[in-house]
Design a protein around this motif. Structure first.
Motif, PDB file in Angstrom:
ATOM      1  N   THR A 152      33.152  -3.350 110.265  1.00 39.79           N
ATOM      2  CA  THR A 152      33.277  -1.889 110.205  1.00 39.79           C
ATOM      3  C   THR A 152      32.724  -1.206 111.461  1.00 39.79           C
ATOM      4  OG1 THR A 152      31.167  -1.816 109.017  1.00 39.79           O
ATOM      5  CG2 THR A 152      33.180  -1.720 107.679  1.00 39.79           C
TER       6      THR A 152
ATOM      7  N   ASP B  49      20.777   4.832 108.279  1.00 37.13           N
ATOM      8  CA  ASP B  49      21.244   6.108 108.848  1.00 37.13           C
ATOM      9  C   ASP B  49      22.603   6.469 108.268  1.00 37.13           C
ATOM     10  OD1 ASP B  49      23.462   5.335 110.586  1.00 37.13           O
ATOM     11  OD2 ASP B  49      22.015   4.666 112.082  1.00 37.13           O
TER      12      ASP B  49
ATOM     13  N   LYS C 110       9.385  -6.079 118.819  1.00 39.95           N
ATOM     14  CA  LYS C 110       9.120  -4.776 119.429  1.00 39.95           C
ATOM     15  C   LYS C 110       9.599  -3.673 118.505  1.00 39.95           C
ATOM     16  CE  LYS C 110       9.816  -5.728 124.331  1.00 39.95           C
ATOM     17  NZ  LYS C 110      10.641  -5.250 125.449  1.00 39.95           N
TER      18      LYS C 110
ATOM     19  N   GLU D   1      20.148   8.046 118.710  1.00 42.26           N
ATOM     20  CA  GLU D   1      18.837   7.781 119.334  1.00 42.26           C
ATOM     21  C   GLU D   1      17.823   8.889 119.022  1.00 42.26           C
ATOM     22  OE1 GLU D   1      18.072   4.977 121.046  1.00 42.26           O
ATOM     23  OE2 GLU D   1      16.082   5.667 121.642  1.00 42.26           O
TER      24      GLU D   1
ATOM     25  N   LYS E 155      14.929   8.435 116.582  1.00 42.30           N
ATOM     26  CA  LYS E 155      13.730   7.596 116.821  1.00 42.30           C
ATOM     27  C   LYS E 155      12.593   8.522 117.275  1.00 42.30           C
ATOM     28  CE  LYS E 155      13.810   3.818 119.405  1.00 42.30           C
ATOM     29  NZ  LYS E 155      14.326   2.774 120.326  1.00 42.30           N
TER      30      LYS E 155
ATOM     31  N   GLN F 263      22.300   9.459 112.274  1.00 42.04           N
ATOM     32  CA  GLN F 263      22.583   8.393 113.239  1.00 42.04           C
ATOM     33  C   GLN F 263      22.312   8.904 114.664  1.00 42.04           C
ATOM     34  OE1 GLN F 263      26.930   7.489 113.384  1.00 42.04           O
ATOM     35  NE2 GLN F 263      27.042   9.148 111.910  1.00 42.04           N
TER      36      GLN F 263
ATOM     37  N   GLY G  54      19.749  -0.793 115.907  1.00 36.87           N
ATOM     38  CA  GLY G  54      18.444  -0.826 116.562  1.00 36.87           C
ATOM     39  C   GLY G  54      17.619   0.424 116.330  1.00 36.87           C
TER      40      GLY G  54
ATOM     41  N   THR H 205      22.701  -4.330 111.519  1.00 34.47           N
ATOM     42  CA  THR H 205      24.137  -4.206 111.224  1.00 34.47           C
ATOM     43  C   THR H 205      25.011  -3.931 112.442  1.00 34.47           C
ATOM     44  OG1 THR H 205      23.890  -1.857 110.723  1.00 34.47           O
ATOM     45  CG2 THR H 205      23.687  -3.387 108.855  1.00 34.47           C
ATOM     46  N   THR H 206      24.397  -3.830 113.642  1.00 35.51           N
ATOM     47  CA  THR H 206      25.221  -3.751 114.860  1.00 35.51           C
ATOM     48  C   THR H 206      25.061  -5.077 115.601  1.00 35.51           C
ATOM     49  OG1 THR H 206      23.393  -2.891 116.192  1.00 35.51           O
ATOM     50  CG2 THR H 206      24.834  -1.256 115.151  1.00 35.51           C
TER      51      THR H 206
END
Ligand SMILES: NC(=O)c1ccc[n+]([C@@H]2O[C@H](COP(=O)([O-])OP(=O)(O)OC[C@H]3O[C@@H](n4cnc5c(N)ncnc54)[C@H](O)[C@@H]3O)[C@@H](O)[C@H]2O)c1
Length: 330
Positions: free
Chosen positions: A165, A39, A135, A66, A69, A64, A98, A122-123
């Motif tokens: 970062t 993203d 999932k 939610e 999705k 970026q 996620g 990466t989070t």
């Protein structure tokens, strides 16, 4: 450190290693067409590290947040794979949090009935939580994760140095999931987070310990029919707060949600840790309104809910209640 996660039919490895992104070709087969899904908030240096090592790389960048999705993105990415003639032996790599991981996994699960999927979370939240368990999902009609599949990644590569970062608020929100795993299953993990004087120095150990908890649980209950519900500790009220507030991050809501589900002694320790990491400890809202949002939670089953409570750090209990009884916990 390599953690093998054993599923019914196959095993996949989760690699946790500082700077593993710099030697990514040692872990992944990149000698084919590779779709890197990411993203626009992920620093380009991480994408570039993967891109440079691929035989035939393609990058697909979503916005970026939610909202990405979505079914629309799901369809657009499938179109992209078809137009670029990806075959069943090519692969998809998620480089992101996620949101990217859930979408990339779901796309991979259906394209040609399933193509290889690698996850590079990466989070902190995606490293300790969404990266394993298999999932995958997208949201529809405002309902989170309502369409999806169980589709475990072929490999997960966790490079803890990418967290440097990440915004502090996102970092601490992800930490709430590790606090959850510590409170329910591993007192040493909880104490490590509680006593840490330099979180980024301790983060690799925190990630490994959190993954160990999640791995043990998903191996025993891959389809979330029993034990895996322990991972929902703090989530029943937490999800209600998340939908109602529209502004708090997932981990922040889980943190508040956990405070309702533990004994007084445990709650005292939990509040100390939440305060230490600038996580909110309470949410002011109308009880009935919040209850409506909890009722929308998909974990509802015949008007019953299984709640998880912690009366002693490192141990948990399940209790089935009627949904309206949740009001007694507020
Ligand atoms: N599949 C599962 O088991 C599972 C479990 C928990 C949560 N989830 C899903 O995960 C999603 C939330 O994931 P998240 O918390 O990772 O949020 P996210 O994917 O939205 O990422 C948060 C933000 O951080 C930015 N970012 C990511 N990595 C970065 C880095 N290293 N440096 C700087 N910025 C970076 C992103 O661009 C984004 O703006 C939700 O959709 C949730 O449903 C899935």
């Amino acid at each position: 450190m390599i953690l093998p996660v054993k599923m019914k039919d196959f095993t996949y490895d989760v690699v946790v290693q500082k700077n593993s992104l710099d030697i990514i070709e040692e872990y992944l087969d990149l000698n084919r067409k590779v779709l890197i899904l990411t993203d626009d908030g992920i620093p380009y240096e991480y994408i570039d590290k993967v891109y440079k090592k691929c035989f035939k790389p393609y990058v697909y960048t979503i916005l970026q947040g939610e909202a990405s999705k979505s079914f629309i993105n799901f369809e657009k990415i499938l179109d992209f794979l078809i137009k670029n003639e990806f075959s069943r032996t090519d692969c998809v790599i998620a480089v992101g949090g996620g949101v990217v991981g859930d979408l990339a996994g779901f796309v991979s699960s259906v394209y040609m009935r399933g193509i290889p999927f690698y996850n590079i979370p990466t989070t902190l939240l995606s490293q300790v939580d969404s990266s394993i368990g298999g999932k995958t999902a997208i949201d529809k009609l405002g309902i989170k994760n309502i369409i999806g599949a169980f589709y475990p990644p072929h490999k997960v590569i966790i490079d803890p140095t990418v967290l440097k970062t990440l915004d502090k608020r996102q970092l601490y929100s992800g930490l709430a999931e590790s606090i959850k795993m510590g409170l329910t299953c591993d007192k040493t993990l909880f104490n490590l987070i509680k006593d840490s004087t330099n979180l980024l120095e301790d983060i690799e150990t925190i990630i490994i310990k959190s993954l160990q908890v999640k791995k043990d649980v998903v191996e025993l209950d891959p389809n979330e029919l029993g034990l895996r519900r322990v991972l929902n500790f703090g989530h029943t009220i937490g999800h209600g707060i998340e939908s109602h507030s529209g502004a708090l991050l997932h981990g922040e809501c889980v943190g508040i949600g956990m405070t309702y589900m533990c004994s007084d002694n445990v709650k005292k320790e939990l509040l100390t840790v939440l305060n230490k990491y600038d996580l909110p400890t309470q949410y002011i809202a109308n009880k009935e309104e919040l209850y409506k949002y909890i009722c929308l939670d998909k974990k509802r089953n015949n008007n019953k809910l299984v709640i998880v409570s912690v009366n002693k750090i490192g141990e948990f209990e399940f209790k089935e209640i009627f949904i309206e009884e949740i009001l007694n916990y507020f």
